[in-house]
Design an enzyme around this catalytic site. Structure first.
Site, short mmCIF file in Angstrom:
data_model
loop_
_atom_site.label_atom_id
_atom_site.label_comp_id
_atom_site.label_asym_id
_atom_site.label_seq_id
_atom_site.Cartn_x
_atom_site.Cartn_y
_atom_site.Cartn_z
CG ASP A 43 -2.22 0.80 0.93
OD1 ASP A 43 -3.25 0.19 0.61
OD2 ASP A 43 -2.17 2.07 0.98
CG ASP A 69 2.83 5.78 -6.00
OD1 ASP A 69 2.13 5.05 -6.73
OD2 ASP A 69 2.84 7.02 -6.09
CB VAL A 70 1.15 0.41 -7.56
CG1 VAL A 70 0.97 -0.64 -6.50
CG2 VAL A 70 -0.05 1.32 -7.69
CG ASN A 96 -7.49 -4.07 -4.82
OD1 ASN A 96 -8.67 -4.13 -5.15
ND2 ASN A 96 -7.08 -3.37 -3.77
CE1 TYR A 170 -12.16 4.01 -9.70
CE2 TYR A 170 -14.23 3.43 -10.75
CZ TYR A 170 -13.26 3.19 -9.79
OH TYR A 170 -13.38 2.12 -8.95
CB THR A 205 -13.87 0.79 0.29
OG1 THR A 205 -13.96 1.71 -0.79
CG2 THR A 205 -14.42 -0.57 -0.13
P1 NAD Z 1 -9.83 2.03 -0.62
O1 NAD Z 1 -9.44 3.45 -0.79
O2 NAD Z 1 -10.57 1.62 0.61
O3 NAD Z 1 -8.55 1.10 -0.77
C1 NAD Z 1 -7.60 1.33 -1.79
C2 NAD Z 1 -6.21 1.19 -1.18
O4 NAD Z 1 -5.28 1.42 -2.24
C3 NAD Z 1 -5.93 2.23 -0.10
O5 NAD Z 1 -5.40 1.63 1.05
C4 NAD Z 1 -4.92 3.16 -0.77
O6 NAD Z 1 -4.00 3.74 0.15
C5 NAD Z 1 -4.25 2.24 -1.76
N1 NAD Z 1 -3.61 2.97 -2.85
C6 NAD Z 1 -4.09 4.03 -3.53
N2 NAD Z 1 -3.20 4.44 -4.43
C7 NAD Z 1 -2.13 3.63 -4.32
C8 NAD Z 1 -0.89 3.57 -4.96
N3 NAD Z 1 -0.55 4.48 -5.90
N4 NAD Z 1 -0.01 2.60 -4.61
C9 NAD Z 1 -0.32 1.69 -3.65
N5 NAD Z 1 -1.49 1.72 -2.99
C10 NAD Z 1 -2.39 2.68 -3.32
O7 NAD Z 1 -10.69 1.71 -1.91
P2 NAD Z 1 -11.32 0.35 -2.48
O8 NAD Z 1 -12.72 0.69 -2.79
O9 NAD Z 1 -11.03 -0.79 -1.61
O10 NAD Z 1 -10.54 0.24 -3.85
C11 NAD Z 1 -9.85 -0.94 -4.24
C12 NAD Z 1 -10.07 -1.16 -5.71
O11 NAD Z 1 -11.45 -1.45 -5.92
C13 NAD Z 1 -9.75 0.04 -6.59
O12 NAD Z 1 -9.11 -0.38 -7.77
C14 NAD Z 1 -11.11 0.60 -6.91
O13 NAD Z 1 -11.12 1.33 -8.10
C15 NAD Z 1 -11.92 -0.67 -7.00
N6 NAD Z 1 -13.37 -0.51 -6.90
C16 NAD Z 1 -13.94 -0.03 -5.77
C17 NAD Z 1 -15.31 0.11 -5.73
C18 NAD Z 1 -16.01 0.63 -4.50
O14 NAD Z 1 -17.18 0.94 -4.57
N7 NAD Z 1 -15.38 0.74 -3.37
C19 NAD Z 1 -16.10 -0.23 -6.84
C20 NAD Z 1 -15.47 -0.72 -7.96
C21 NAD Z 1 -14.10 -0.86 -7.99
#
Ligand code: NAD
Length: 267
Positions: A43, A69-70, A96, A170, A205
């Site tokens: 993360d 950072d990814v 992810n 997005y 989330t």
């Molecule tokens: P979240 O913000 O709770 O978790 C995402 C995590 O990724 C966080 O801990 C953040 O610090 C980390 N992160 C962000 N940028 C980063 C980077 N550059 N390098 C490393 N880590 C990084 O959000 P989430 O909802 O759990 O999102 C996870 C995935 O699910 C994402 O790809 C998001 O687009 C996707 N998603 C989420 C939803 C939703 O409704 N929550 C719906 C569809 C898709």
């Protein structure tokens, strides 16, 4: 007689999860570790990652945090290479990590096509698209050699259709990674490496600064668009994540799987 529990047996496997300190990535890391895998958790949020990894370790699970950072390609490659070298195998990689690209034009004038800041557009491309491409690439370098592996990419229902609640970057990146997954699946099939995408609907989330937790208007709008009339909970992603990493999905590759409370079924 076959033992159905073996279908989901990932004990002794090695998994790598990006964006694992929160939300869906944390659920992926948890379910793999709870099932007996060793999980390398990445993360960008070092403090949150350390706290979650410590919590899981205290529960007796095998996890290792690596904060970066990814979008830093060199660090991403090193972390994946280190995981494979340290544990001698790399069985499942979850690409992810992802970020919001701000509000949609439906929600705010700032989401209009002539207002989207180009630096934000570029950052979303870097994190949501290029980093996913590179995660697949670096994972594939090990999995091709092993002749086995599972890669799971987190897209979104916003990668399948125009989505009222999210911005341009997005929608564009989540759609791009859907076809990236199909393309990679056709190459890596020859190496017994499965590549699949999951397309979550709205889950509760911390994405977009936790707006679904903090903003009742946005939460209500999201709930209304889901036929089940509620948001998904990260726990509810665990079954699909485990399925795609486990022997049960040995004939599933190139699949794009919604997990969305019925959103993509139409209204
Ligand atoms: P979240 O913000 O709770 O978790 C995402 C995590 O990724 C966080 O801990 C953040 O610090 C980390 N992160 C962000 N940028 C980063 C980077 N550059 N390098 C490393 N880590 C990084 O959000 P989430 O909802 O759990 O999102 C996870 C995935 O699910 C994402 O790809 C998001 O687009 C996707 N998603 C989420 C939803 C939703 O409704 N929550 C719906 C569809 C898709």
């Amino acid at each position: 007689m076959a033992n159905p529990a073996k279908l989901f047996d990932v004990a002794g496997h090695v998994a790598f999860v990006t964006g694992a300190a929160s939300g869906l990535g944390l659920a992926m890391a948890e379910v793999m570790a709870e099932s007996g895998a060793t999980v390398v958790m990445n993360d960008i949020d070092e403090a949150a990652l350390a706290a979650e990894a410590a919590r899981l370790e205290k529960a007796g699970l095998a996890v290792k945090p690596v904060a970066f950072d990814v979008s830093d390609a060199a660090r991403l490659q090193k972390a994946i290479d280190d995981a494979a070298a340290t544990y001698g195998q790399l069985d499942a990689v979850f690409a992810n990590a992802g970020i919001s690209s701000g509000p949609s034009h439906h929600l705010s004038p700032d989401g209009a096509i002539d207002r989207v800041p180009l630096d934000l557009w570029q950052r979303v491309l870097d994190v949501n698209l290029t980093s996913v491409f590179l995660t697949i690439r670096f994972a594939a370098m090990h999995m091709k050699r092993q002749k086995s592996g599972r890669i799971v990419v987190t897209s979104s229902i916003a990668g399948l259709q125009s989505e009222r609640m999210v911005g341009y970057g997005y929608c564009a990146t989540k759609a791009a990674i859907v076809n990236l997954v199909r393309h990679a699946a056709t190459e890596l099939a020859a190496y017994n490496v499965m590549v699949n995408a999951i397309c979550p609907g709205p889950f509760l989330t911390n994405i977009a600064g936790g707006r679904l937790q903090k903003n009742p208007r946005d939460r209500a709008l999201f709930e209304e668009m889901v036929p089940l009339k509620r948001l998904g909970l990260p726990e509810e992603l665990k079954g699909l994540a485990l399925l795609l990493a486990s022997p049960a999905s040995s004939f599933i590759t190139g699949a794009i799987i919604p997990i969305d409370g019925g959103c993509t079924a139409g209204s």
